[in-house]
Design a protein around this motif. Structure first.
Motif, PDB file in Angstrom:
ATOM      1  N   ASN A   6       0.836  -1.196   0.069  1.00 16.80           N
ATOM      2  CA  ASN A   6      -0.086  -0.078  -0.064  1.00 16.80           C
ATOM      3  C   ASN A   6       0.811   1.500   0.095  1.00 16.80           C
ATOM      4  O   ASN A   6       0.943   1.938   0.801  1.00 16.80           O
ATOM      5  N   TYR A   7       1.549   1.489  -1.044  1.00 16.69           N
ATOM      6  CA  TYR A   7       2.446   2.592  -1.174  1.00 16.69           C
ATOM      7  C   TYR A   7       2.046   3.520  -2.022  1.00 16.69           C
ATOM      8  O   TYR A   7       1.553   3.225  -3.151  1.00 16.69           O
ATOM      9  N   SER A   8       2.695   4.723  -2.130  1.00 12.45           N
ATOM     10  CA  SER A   8       2.784   5.768  -3.073  1.00 12.45           C
ATOM     11  C   SER A   8       4.396   6.117  -3.114  1.00 12.45           C
ATOM     12  O   SER A   8       4.990   6.365  -2.151  1.00 12.45           O
ATOM     13  N   THR A  48       8.167   8.338  -0.431  1.00 13.57           N
ATOM     14  CA  THR A  48       7.388   7.309  -0.413  1.00 13.57           C
ATOM     15  C   THR A  48       6.585   7.202   0.800  1.00 13.57           C
ATOM     16  O   THR A  48       7.178   7.668   1.903  1.00 13.57           O
ATOM     17  N   GLU A  49       5.274   7.006   0.994  1.00 14.07           N
ATOM     18  CA  GLU A  49       4.480   6.633   2.021  1.00 14.07           C
ATOM     19  C   GLU A  49       3.941   5.262   1.915  1.00 14.07           C
ATOM     20  O   GLU A  49       3.269   4.880   1.069  1.00 14.07           O
TER      21      GLU A  49
END
Length: 255
Positions: A6-8, A48-49
């Motif tokens: 679940n990253y951006s 990134t998150e």
């Protein structure tokens, strides 16, 4: 860079320089390569998150050893010596120091504690060619060297082990951080022989046999890094509770 959950993310290169992202066969790590003309000053900003996921294990389920013949095939490469982890040269030492312990988890944990208590953490005293044997002899190094020694000693006892590089929350000064993972009870368990990181404040970048496989950056030609800033923070401090010292010693694996 590993594929997180679940990253951006974003990569910004200034001035704009073409780069290529790729992966190697049978290796999940992502790489970025780029060519820069001589005399060009440039910056790379990576943000990134992600949703960090980990599992805490009851030590009782880890007491059973796994015979080498029953290891998954993808685990087998991590039981052999590598460039920075000369486990074949450390078999006698590892057996004398830790061989009497009853199981693989106890041995790996004892290795972590021995490195923490025996090797001095000191910046600037080692370089990219420093190996586990060098660190054992000199008794000084940084997180990379602590990890390499842990890996080599585990492999010398026939415990598969690999390099874990990542970001760490609340490291002072902020920097990339290195750990080792040992394959015990069918799981890759995390060990930090520096004890500098909060165990639930880590973001994995990549795994490899040692740092030579997963260097954060590799330069070829006349290249100089003039500035680097690393930050790793929870998206909201209200929901983040660092592990206490008791949980820091528990068996943990990261996805």
């Amino acid at each position: 860079m590993s594929e997180p959950n679940n990253y951006s993310e974003s990569i910004i290169v200034t001035p704009a320089i073409k780069f290529e992202e790729f992966t190697l066969k049978n290796l999940g790590t992502r790489f970025v390569k780029m060519e820069v003309k001589q005399g060009v000053f440039f910056t790379i900003i990576y943000q990134t998150e992600i949703d960090v996921r980990y599992t805490i294990y009851d030590e009782k389920v880890l007491l059973k050893s796994t015979p080498i013949i029953n290891l998954d095939n993808e685990v087998l490469p991590f039981i052999s010596p590598s460039r920075h982890c000369e486990s074949d040269k450390l078999s006698e030492f590892a057996t004398n120091e830790f061989g009497y312990l009853p199981n693989e988890y106890t041995k790996a944990n004892a290795i972590k504690e021995w490195i923490f208590n025996t090797v001095e953490y000191k910046s600037g005293v080692t370089n990219s060619s420093t190996s586990a044997c060098d660190t054992l002899l000199e008794k000084v190094g940084v997180c990379k060297d602590f990890a390499h020694l842990g890996i080599a000693l585990c492999r010398a006892l026939d415990i598969p082990a690999r390099y874990f590089t990542g970001y760490a929350h609340n490291i002072n000064p902020p920097d990339f951080h290195a750990y080792f993972e040992a394959y015990i009870g069918g799981q890759w368990l995390f060990f930090d022989p520096t004890k500098l990181a909060v165990a639930n404040g880590l973001v994995k970048i990549a795994n490899g046999k040692d740092a030579s496989e997963v260097a954060v950056a590799s330069y070829f030609g006349n290249v100089t890094c003039t500035f680097m800033k690393i930050e790793c923070n929870p998206t909201t401090t209200a929901g983040f509770k660092p592990f206490n010292s008791e949980l820091d010693t528990k068996a943990i694996s990261y996805e």
